[in-house]
Design an enzyme around this catalytic site. Structure first.
Site, PDB file in Angstrom:
ATOM      1  N   HIS A 392       0.799  -1.235   0.000  1.00 29.90           N
ATOM      2  CA  HIS A 392       0.000   0.000   0.000  1.00 29.90           C
ATOM      3  C   HIS A 392       0.825   1.275   0.000  1.00 29.90           C
ATOM      4  CE1 HIS A 392      -3.935  -1.937   0.858  1.00 29.90           C
ATOM      5  NE2 HIS A 392      -3.166  -2.840   1.445  1.00 29.90           N
ATOM      6  N   LYS A 594      -8.959  13.584   4.944  1.00 28.92           N
ATOM      7  CA  LYS A 594      -8.134  12.375   4.930  1.00 28.92           C
ATOM      8  C   LYS A 594      -7.130  12.531   6.060  1.00 28.92           C
ATOM      9  CE  LYS A 594      -7.050  13.506   0.561  1.00 28.92           C
ATOM     10  NZ  LYS A 594      -7.005  12.510  -0.491  1.00 28.92           N
ATOM     11  N   ARG A 595      -6.354  11.478   6.336  1.00 29.68           N
ATOM     12  CA  ARG A 595      -5.329  11.630   7.359  1.00 29.68           C
ATOM     13  C   ARG A 595      -4.437  12.821   7.025  1.00 29.68           C
ATOM     14  NH1 ARG A 595      -4.947   7.694  11.606  1.00 29.68           N
ATOM     15  NH2 ARG A 595      -2.952   8.706  11.997  1.00 29.68           N
ATOM     16  N   LYS A 600       0.366  14.203   1.693  1.00 26.16           N
ATOM     17  CA  LYS A 600      -0.976  14.469   1.165  1.00 26.16           C
ATOM     18  C   LYS A 600      -1.196  15.971   0.935  1.00 26.16           C
ATOM     19  CE  LYS A 600      -2.960  10.409   3.519  1.00 26.16           C
ATOM     20  NZ  LYS A 600      -3.578   9.541   2.492  1.00 26.16           N
ATOM     21  N   LYS A 715     -14.817   7.979  -3.801  1.00 24.63           N
ATOM     22  CA  LYS A 715     -16.071   8.264  -3.093  1.00 24.63           C
ATOM     23  C   LYS A 715     -16.651   9.602  -3.527  1.00 24.63           C
ATOM     24  CE  LYS A 715     -14.292   5.656   0.720  1.00 24.63           C
ATOM     25  NZ  LYS A 715     -13.399   5.735   1.870  1.00 24.63           N
TER      26      LYS A 715
HETATM   27  C1  8GP Z   1      -3.167   3.652   2.152  1.00 23.59           C
HETATM   28  C2  8GP Z   1      -2.547   4.447   1.018  1.00 23.59           C
HETATM   29  O1  8GP Z   1      -1.884   5.575   1.543  1.00 23.59           O
HETATM   30  C3  8GP Z   1      -3.660   4.876   0.083  1.00 23.59           C
HETATM   31  O2  8GP Z   1      -3.140   5.546  -1.012  1.00 23.59           O
HETATM   32  C4  8GP Z   1      -4.446   3.669  -0.386  1.00 23.59           C
HETATM   33  O3  8GP Z   1      -5.578   4.069  -1.105  1.00 23.59           O
HETATM   34  C5  8GP Z   1      -4.914   2.855   0.808  1.00 23.59           C
HETATM   35  O4  8GP Z   1      -3.811   2.505   1.631  1.00 23.59           O
HETATM   36  C6  8GP Z   1      -5.614   1.583   0.401  1.00 23.59           C
HETATM   37  O5  8GP Z   1      -4.835   0.873  -0.502  1.00 23.59           O
HETATM   38  N1  8GP Z   1      -2.175   3.263   3.126  1.00 23.59           N
HETATM   39  C7  8GP Z   1      -2.517   3.208   4.416  1.00 23.59           C
HETATM   40  O6  8GP Z   1      -3.647   3.483   4.808  1.00 23.59           O
HETATM   41  C8  8GP Z   1      -1.490   2.808   5.356  1.00 23.59           C
HETATM   42  O7  8GP Z   1      -0.349   2.627   4.998  1.00 23.59           O
HETATM   43  N2  8GP Z   1      -1.901   2.672   6.613  1.00 23.59           N
HETATM   44  C9  8GP Z   1      -1.023   2.359   7.647  1.00 23.59           C
HETATM   45  C10 8GP Z   1      -1.643   1.936   8.889  1.00 23.59           C
HETATM   46  C11 8GP Z   1      -0.840   1.026   8.030  1.00 23.59           C
END
Ligand code: 8GP
Length: 868
Positions: A392, A594-595, A600, A715
């Site tokens: 991811h 978003k976070r 970002k 979304k």
């Molecule tokens: C996220 C990515 O940042 C995002 O681009 C992607 O859409 C999403 O994963 C689903 O694939 N990554 C995370 O949320 C992440 O790394 N979270 C950490 C808590 C492990």
């Protein structure tokens, strides 16, 4: 086993689902009385929520049982999705939406037959609730979010279990039942303050506690090898030092328009009942009990980092606890059928959601070699055919590495196995690429540092899996050319694949945006909402993209949703309404939720806002009228939301800056409400359901090459919002699907990022003029009069520390693109609405149903088990 002669009696008293309003009412009341021990006289909204949920759950459990029986009987390949995070949000409304089934042969439950046309199960319950004296909306509000995730990765897992059930796949999710999910965010004086999220406060009607399923899990200890077994690859005994129990909690996951109800099994840690009698006899009763209590800390709290690896021992403990319990469960189920071990990969596919469950690879190897006494290589063949790994992120700081010392202390046998896996792997590499020592050290699972050695979890995950996938095309290409480049060389490119992320349209369209869903089903003549299963039906909408009457209806829905969000903002702003309701139709809602993360680039957004504000003020100072200002900078509300990791200083500073800017801008009478800024505290799934449908524009503006996919972009598009974004993550494919005329792209491309960063470091790059003005204003204390230097670190990161996220490189094109947005939104509403309609018409690709089908076909080789 129940004797055959007793079965008739069982069948006679067979439990039944409620199918009509009256049957529901009866259930509801019996739950109020029997489950809650309350009555007509003290049933408040909370009790009504619990009684409703219990009643709906009863229906689900009947289907859940049947689903499990069906899936066991058919014995198709089972899929297990291992994720440390499932960001589920609320369950009740979703269950109501998914409840309706098509088949009348199910004989019970609300079906297309028992419900009058166009009347959904949700409507039936709404009416029944009203008759019982409650308002469904108020009752739904009682449910706390199941916030067992940080952001994208966790929400993706939640969308996936929804699509797996909807597609009738025999699939279970496995995760942890944290007592505290992601913290609740409070904003105090503009700063983020974290408070605990004790979501289990009022008991959770959606979980079924399986106190009979308790798996013992060991930690620490040492390895004992019988004299006859000379090497670490032969069966060895791990004498564990500390033991805790993993107890199962099951959450039923209903599919949409199908009686399939899958399972999400979450583990919680409990002390063993084995008591340390030596301590007890020594009179150390208190200590002995305390030690037991510590077991529970393993599943006490979710680690609140997104895209960042903190490397804490307790986190590693969580990971092993969860992997070991889940594998034990999977293996136990497999063994019931007495099939040979070699068939394990035909019966089971395990998907690793990021590297967090990588220890499952090692654990399965241990189970097969040490406990089942399989030959090492036979075992390893089974393991690698079973697992697949999803990556991811490409960001270095997010890639998990565990110090060898720590891992070996906690899991001594596993460390041996990791070394052996690595040894055999490196041998095979050496064979293929003789004498390439550099390659060997680059691909080794063990990173040899000057001080500590580390286990690289992503490499272990690749070696132990048969497929590795990224989550959007650009990202999947990037992992092949950057972090996993050497592995492409070793294994060939075929091991690496792409499955672009998706989202469930049930929650993110039907549930979050009922008005739009209604308009769609009416327009494309689909009263039973079949388009939610076949999103290609949405292309029908394209016909109406320029139809004036339709555009008006479309716009009315958007205005309704904007008012709904304005109400929420007013409530969160202590009743102070910052949005001028008379002008809401001409106010552009610009949203970034978003976070909070530097990559970002919420800082780019807020600098853009400051620039706009400064330009407005400049016009006024040089004598322009407010009307002229309004002409150039029409009405806009900039809405932010998102949590920062508690230890992420820069992200927290960005939150503070947004709030400080809001304070100044919102109270500047001179600009006559033309610009407003608001930070929504405690952004979560249930707030996203209000926020997403209300956007005119949403921001997905990460530095190119940093956002793996993004899912909120999907979304927003699904809800008719337009996007301003960089050429990053899934934005690329969104552009391809909806057309480049319907998205506002800007900024540098990922292939240029390296060079730009190099220039910042070694060349004298100058900042764009507009950005200099913004930074000067911030530096002068315009937004922090008490403490002018408060935002210095943010400014320094751009001016003096190499501007790693390239804010300065993209600033001018961002501002110019925002100007273009204003132009279209305010000068050409018809064009705007056309873009919005065409976006929704072509968003179908981003349904998580498509995504799950791709996983099933290209990675799992799994088939649906359809109900008769
Ligand atoms: C996220 C990515 O940042 C995002 O681009 C992607 O859409 C999403 O994963 C689903 O694939 N990554 C995370 O949320 C992440 O790394 N979270 C950490 C808590 C492990």
């Amino acid at each position: 086993k129940i004797p055959v002669q007793s079965r008739e009696l069982w069948n006679k008293h067979k439990v039944r689902k409620f199918g009509t309003a009256e049957e529901f009412e009866e259930k509801f009341i019996s739950h109020v009385e029997w489950t809650l021990a309350r009555s007509l006289y003290n049933c408040d909204d909370l009790a009504a929520y619990q009684a409703t949920s219990q009643s709906v759950r009863d229906n689900l459990v009947i289907d859940w049982n049947k689903t499990q029986q069906r899936q066991t009987a058919r014995d198709g390949k089972k899929v297990y999705y291992l994720s440390l995070e499932f960001l589920m949000g609320r369950a009740l409304d979703n269950a109501l939406i998914n409840m309706r089934t098509d088949t009348s042969s199910q004989d019970v439950g609300p079906t297309d037959e028992t419900l009058t046309k166009g009347n959904t199960a949700r409507e039936m319950i709404r009416n029944a609730m009203k008759d019982l004296g409650f308002k469904l909306e108020d009752v739904l509000e009682q449910e706390p979010d199941a916030a067992l995730g940080n952001g994208g990765l966790g929400r993706l897992a939640a969308c996936f279990v929804d699509s797996l059930a909807t597609g009738n796949y025999p699939a279970w999710g496995y995760g942890l039942r944290y007592q505290y999910g992601i913290f609740a965010q409070k904003i105090i004086d503009g700063y983020q303050v974290e408070t605990p999220d004790y979501w289990l406060n009022f008991s959770n009607p959606w979980e079924i506690e399986r106190s009979e399923i308790q798996v013992p899990i060991n930690f620490y200890g040492y390895v004992h090898r019988p004299e006859s077994e000379k090497t670490t690859t032969s069966p060895s005994d791990w004498i564990g030092g500390e033991r805790v129990l993993a107890m199962a909690h099951d959450m039923p996951i209903p599919g949409f328009k199908t009686p399939t109800v899958n399972n999400l099994r979450l583990w919680s840690a409990k002390p063993t009942t084995e008591f340390d009698f030596s301590k007890f006899n020594n009179g150390d009763y208190k200590n002995s009990v305390e030690q037991q209590q510590r077991a529970e800390s393993i599943t006490a709290v979710l680690y609140p980092n997104d895209n960042f690896d903190q490397g804490k021992e307790l986190r590693l403990k969580q990971q092993y606890f969860w992997c070991a319990a889940s594998l034990h469960d999977i293996v136990r189920r497999f063994k019931k059928n007495k099939r040979p071990w070699s068939e394990f990969p035909d019966a089971i596919a395990i998907q690793l959601n990021d590297t967090h469950p990588t220890l499952a690879i090692v654990e399965l190897q241990r189970v097969l070699v040490d406990l089942e006494k399989l030959d090492w290589h036979k075992a390893w063949d089974i393991v690698t055919k079973t697992f697949a790994y999803t990556n991811h992120t490409v960001m270095q700081e997010a890639l998990e590495k565990w110090p060898v010392g720590l891992l070996g202390h906690l899991l001594p046998r596993h460390l041996e196995i990791i070394y052996d896996i690595n040894w055999f792997f490196l041998q095979s590499v050496e064979k293929k690429f003789p004498h390439d020592m550099d390659l060997l050290s680059r691909v080794s699972v063990i990173e040899e540092g000057s001080q500590e050695r580390y286990v690289r979890m992503a490499f272990l995950a690749i070696i132990g899996s048969h497929k590795v996938n990224g989550v959007a095309e650009l990202h999947s290409d990037l992992i092949k050319s950057t972090i996993f480049q050497d592995f492409v060389k070793v294994y060939g490119a075929n091991k690496f694949t792409n499955v672009t992320n998706g989202i469930t349209p049930r929650r993110w369209l039907k549930q979050a945006n009922p008005k739009l869903a209604e308009l769609i089903s009416e327009t494309i003549n689909d009263p039973n909402d079949d388009y939610l299963l076949d999103m290609s039906k949405l292309t029908e909408l394209a016909k109406y993209a320029e139809d004036e009457a339709f555009q008006k209806k479309w716009n009315d829905v958007k205005q309704f949703n904007k008012s709904r969000l304005a109400d929420l903002i007013k409530r969160l702003n202590n009743g102070v309404d910052i949005i001028d309701r008379d002008h809401i139709r001409n106010t552009l809602f610009d949203i970034q939720v978003k976070r909070i993360h530097e990559y970002k680039r919420q800082q780019l957004n807020i600098f853009g806002v400051i620039n706009r504000y400064l330009c407005m003020k400049e016009m006024l100072q040089s004598g322009s009228s407010i009307d002229e200002v309004a002409e150039r900078y029409p009405r806009k509300v900039s809405i932010f939301g998102g949590k920062s990791a508690p230890g992420y200083y820069m992200a927290k500073l960005i939150i503070k800056l947004v709030n400080s800017v809001a304070e100044v801008v919102n109270n500047d009478a001179e600009i006559c409400d033309l610009l407003k800024v608001f930070f929504i505290p405690d952004y979560n799934v249930s707030k996203a359901e209000i926020i997403t449908p209300a956007s005119d524009l949403s921001e997905h503006i990460s530095t190119a090459g940093t956002e793996a996919s993004g899912t909120s972009n999907m979304k927003f598009v699904m809800n008719g919002g337009l996007i301003i974004g960089t050429v990053d993550g899934a934005n690329v494919e969104i552009t391809r699907e909806i057309g480049e005329d319907n998205i506002f792209l800007f900024g540098n491309l990922s292939e240029n990022v390296e060079e730009l960063r190099y220039n910042h470091q070694f060349q004298n790059t100058s900042l764009p003029e507009a950005l200099v003005k913004v930074l000067n204003a911030v530096e002068s204390g315009a937004f922090s009069p008490q403490n002018a230097s408060e935002f210095r670190p943010l400014i320094d990161s751009i001016k003096h520390q190499g501007d790693y996220y390239l804010v300065s490189d993209d600033f001018d094109s961002y501002v110019a693109t925002q100007d273009l947005v204003d132009q279209v939104y305010h000068k050409d509403k018809k064009e705007w609405l056309k873009k919005s309609i065409l976006s929704v018409a072509n968003v179908g690709f981003f349904s998580s149903d498509r995504c799950i089908e791709e996983y099933a076909e290209t990675i799992w080789n799994a088939e649906p088990v359809k109900p008769e």
